[in-house]
Design an enzyme around this catalytic site. Structure first.
Site, short mmCIF file in Angstrom:
data_model
loop_
_atom_site.label_atom_id
_atom_site.label_comp_id
_atom_site.label_asym_id
_atom_site.label_seq_id
_atom_site.Cartn_x
_atom_site.Cartn_y
_atom_site.Cartn_z
N ASP A 1 -52.07 33.61 14.58
CA ASP A 1 -52.58 33.74 13.21
C ASP A 1 -53.50 34.96 13.05
O ASP A 1 -54.71 34.84 12.91
CB ASP A 1 -53.33 32.44 12.85
CG ASP A 1 -53.51 32.29 11.35
OD1 ASP A 1 -53.36 33.29 10.63
OD2 ASP A 1 -53.82 31.17 10.90
N HIS B 1 -53.05 34.14 7.85
CA HIS B 1 -53.07 33.40 6.58
C HIS B 1 -54.09 33.98 5.60
O HIS B 1 -54.02 33.70 4.41
CB HIS B 1 -53.23 31.89 6.80
CG HIS B 1 -54.60 31.39 7.16
ND1 HIS B 1 -55.01 31.18 8.45
CD2 HIS B 1 -55.64 31.03 6.39
CE1 HIS B 1 -56.24 30.71 8.45
NE2 HIS B 1 -56.66 30.60 7.21
N SER C 1 -62.14 31.31 8.33
CA SER C 1 -60.85 31.82 8.80
C SER C 1 -60.94 33.32 9.03
O SER C 1 -61.41 34.05 8.15
CB SER C 1 -59.76 31.55 7.77
OG SER C 1 -59.41 30.21 7.81
N1 ARG Z 1 -55.84 25.26 8.05
C1 ARG Z 1 -56.14 26.64 8.10
C2 ARG Z 1 -57.42 26.94 7.36
O1 ARG Z 1 -57.75 26.30 6.40
C3 ARG Z 1 -55.07 27.48 7.51
C4 ARG Z 1 -53.86 27.54 8.31
C5 ARG Z 1 -52.76 28.26 7.61
N2 ARG Z 1 -51.50 27.80 8.15
C6 ARG Z 1 -50.67 26.97 7.48
N3 ARG Z 1 -49.65 26.46 8.11
N4 ARG Z 1 -50.85 26.66 6.24
O2 ARG Z 1 -58.11 27.87 7.67
#
Ligand code: ARG
Length: 719
Positions: A221, A86, A653
């Site tokens: 991811d 992501h 992330s």
């Molecule tokens: N919640 C994750 C973060 O803020 C991002 C995940 C991305 N995946 C998604 N399905 N939007 O780091």
């Protein structure tokens, strides 16, 4: 007895209690003795110097700030970088076309020649950090509190720019503890960063928004990039002549596996927390800010989604923005729920009561909470309006683009040729990015809905009156049809949906064209109404809040003078968090294991589904249990993800999860739903970081992608 009680109370409320392993995002460059000793007690086998050193190579040299707001880590002597899928999402989408759809199908460079340049992408390596509090304070000494609050950002920017100019590097001064400490960070920026590998989206985003912020999680991811430098070893823009970057340090990768209780340490660039927020701020968040943001995003996302599922070209255009909006749509919804469920407001009230007791007789701190409360009360009537401008009106791509023409229009009216030139150049860049990612059908619906929601939900006395009077010429103000009609008219009467028309305007900009442009008229009606009549309340609110927050934190620092484990809020500077791999109980009667496996992918798999489809080959490999050296010794399955009680947040992330020896065991990519109040307060029992197990990542690279070249580049630790 009473005094003793107070001391225990103080040392065990959320921000005063720092005896826990699982709370704290520490600055590695000034790691306190108590914190370091606790790390060792938890299992760490490295010295402080091995974590952070400016003379010798250390872990910090392998950690970068990736793009605009993620973390990545160097994993080979040739500048190979791991980060989340992501985080690389936008770059993968930009490298894709309908014919070469890397977002959908994945991408694996088998040689360096096949790697894809990513214009606009850069990474920052931290060189050093220095406390510059006295230098900044010297600049502030003749200013009163409200001048400090309003001028500080510009002063920090100016000092940073000066230092950048002098050093030829990227220098940034950040404020800590709400303006009580200032630290200067010197970075080296590399701008030739290339895409090396990415799994298909059905792996990299498996589970989509349904699984986002949730555990158990089966998302692969990750994405892979490489940093390049000039032949003489300097940062350089893309050139075919550039050579792979030679890092001072890279992370070995351990495929030995994780178990409950193992030491886990995360380095990275957490973007922001608000751990010293007061109960007054939380009430505003829960009552007004979060629910309105969520409602507006909800509407926008539905319109985008409808178009994205119809056409792969539209999906590619909108995917990145959609993911960005959706991520925090779910976050803010969950945050409010967890603030309530985890009694965060009550915990803050206790902190405030403890502070007041401590502050008794200290003149400086008298009335602090009365002042904070009054500050919030004064701003409250306009809060929703501001959310509606930012998330509603400017949530429409065409209205956001139109509103960014405002400065050009002002320059045209004043006939200021320098400003016209400057604005023209800015607008050209903005228009290109906007136009390439613009989808008319979804935006038409967004425009209609946002204008209607504004009419229905904002205090009538705050509406842009003329705009709604004119709107009545399109029909009944209470009927949906009127708004649809108006949106159609807007798209028929603007230069912003036609590249040729826009280009001829910008070649010779004139104010009449903009004045007659319905998109421009609409955007400015709302934005100018806010700017003229309400922005001043926000400025006042912000300045006062900054002043009182700085004072509050000054008190907290005084209270904790002997506590070297107090940590500042996250602010996109390098931090380290330590803890352990650990299961948890999300609710009464239920336990979540510390790992999840490929078996769960089979359980969730739904062929053809938008979120839970998966490549056929992956399903076959899992069914055949063809996991090679990546199989888990204990479960005989393939571990896909694990959780640990590290304290992280957005911006982390892509961060490396390291074992006691500093070897890479996973990539942090999320937090769990039950602890979505984590930006405000850590819940020791519930807070978990969700990470991708490196073994699943390497399995996908090797068995699905066939990219043994990437595996061979790593330094694998097998036992
Ligand atoms: N919640 C994750 C973060 O803020 C991002 C995940 C991305 N995946 C998604 N399905 N939007 O780091």
């Amino acid at each position: 007895m009473k005094k003793f009680f107070l001391v225990t109370l103080i040392s065990c409320t959320s921000f005063f209690n720092l005896c826990r392993a699982d709370e704290g995002m520490y600055l590695p460059y000034i790691l306190g003795t108590k914190v370091y000793n606790n790390m060792v007690k938890n299992g760490l086998k490295l010295t402080k110097e091995q974590l952070y050193s400016i003379n010798k190579s250390s872990i910090k040299d392998a950690i970068v700030l990736f793009g605009r707001g993620c973390t990545a880590e160097i994993v080979s002597k040739e500048g190979l970088l791991f980060t989340n899928h992501h985080c690389g999402y936008n770059n993968i989408a930009e490298a894709s076309s309908v014919a070469h759809n890397y977002l959908q199908d994945g991408f694996w460079a088998k040689t360096k020649q096949e790697e894809i340049a990513c214009p606009g992408l850069s990474v920052l390596f931290l060189e050093k950090a220095e406390d510059v509090t006295s230098i900044v304070n010297a600049k502030l000494k003749d200013l009163n509190p409200s001048e400090i609050a309003s001028k500080l950002p510009a002063i920090l920017m100016e000092l940073s720019n000066e230092a950048s100019k002098q050093s030829g590097k990227e220098v940034k001064i950040n404020s800590f503890y709400k303006g009580n400490q200032f630290i200067q960070f010197t970075y080296v920026k590399y701008t030739d960063v290339r895409l090396v590998g990415a799994p298909p989206e059905s792996i990299g985003k498996f589970g989509g928004d349904t699984d986002n912020w949730e555990w158990p999680r089966h998302t692969g991811d990750f994405s892979i990039f490489r940093v390049y430098m000039s032949k003489d070893g300097k940062p350089a823009d893309y050139s075919a002549e550039n050579v792979p970057f030679k890092p001072k340090h890279f992370l070995p990768v351990s495929i030995k596996g994780v178990k409950n209780g193992d030491y886990a340490m995360i380095f990275g660039y957490p973007g922001g927390t608000n751990r010293y927020e007061t109960s007054y701020g939380l009430n505003l968040k829960v009552d007004i800010e979060n629910p309105n943001l969520v409602e507006l995003r909800d509407a926008r996302l539905k319109f985008m989604h409808t178009e994205m599922v119809k056409d792969p070209a539209v999906k590619l255009k909108l995917a990145s923005n959609y993911a960005y909006v959706a991520n925090y749509w779910k976050f803010f919804d969950g945050e409010s729920k967890q603030i309530i469920k985890n009694n965060v407001i009550e915990r803050k009230q206790k902190d405030e009561a403890a502070f007041e007791l401590w502050a008794k007789g200290k003149k400086e701190y008298e009335n602090i909470f009365t002042n904070i409360k009054a500050t919030y009360d004064n701003w409250k009537p306009y809060t929703k309006h501001r959310v509606y401008i930012n998330e509603g009106i400017l949530g429409s791509p065409i209205l956001a683009m139109a509103s960014s023409l405002n400065a050009l229009q002002n320059a045209l009216i004043k006939n200021n040729s320098n400003q016209i030139k400057e604005q023209t150049e800015k607008v050209k860049v903005l228009f290109k990015a906007y136009f390439d990612a613009h989808d008319i059908p979804s935006d038409k619906n967004i425009v209609a809905a946002m204008i209607q929601m504004f009419y229905k939900n904002i205090d009538p006395s705050q509406r842009p009156e003329n705009f709604y009077t004119n709107l009545k010429t399109y029909g009944n103000i209470d009927s949906d049809e009127t708004y649809t009609k108006f949106a159609n008219a807007l798209f028929n009467n603007t230069i912003l949906v036609d590249e040729t028309k826009f280009n001829s305007f910008i070649a010779e900009p004139d104010s009449t064209t903009l004045k007659n442009d319905l998109a421009f008229q609409t955007a400015t009606a709302f934005v100018n109404n806010y700017a003229t009549n309400y922005a001043k309340y926000f400025v006042e609110f912000n300045n006062k809040l900054n002043t009182y927050s700085q004072l509050y934190l000054k008190g907290i620092l005084e209270m904790n003078a002997n506590n070297d484990a107090l940590y500042p809020d996250a602010n996109q500077t390098m931090r380290v968090s330590y803890g352990n791999v650990k299961s948890y109980s999300p609710k009464d009667g239920a336990v979540c294991k510390e790992v999840c496996t490929a078996t769960g992918i089979l359980e969730k798999y739904k062929p053809g589904d938008y979120e839970f489809d998966a490549p056929k080959k992956l399903i076959e490999l899992i069914k055949a249990k063809d996991f090679g050296q990546y199989a888990d010794k204990q479960t005989k399955d393939l571990v896909v993800g694990f959780i640990s009680n590290n304290d992280i947040t957005g911006g982390n992330s892509g961060s490396p999860v390291l074992n006691a020896k500093g070897e890479l065991i996973g990539l942090a990519f999320d937090g769990n739903y039950e602890a979505l109040s984590h930006k405000i307060a850590v819940d020791k029992d519930l807070n978990r970081t969700i990470s991708l197990d490196v073994r699943y990542m390497l399995f996908v690279i090797e068995k699905l992608g066939g990219a043994t070249n990437i595996i061979n580049e790593l330094q694998l630790v097998k036992q």
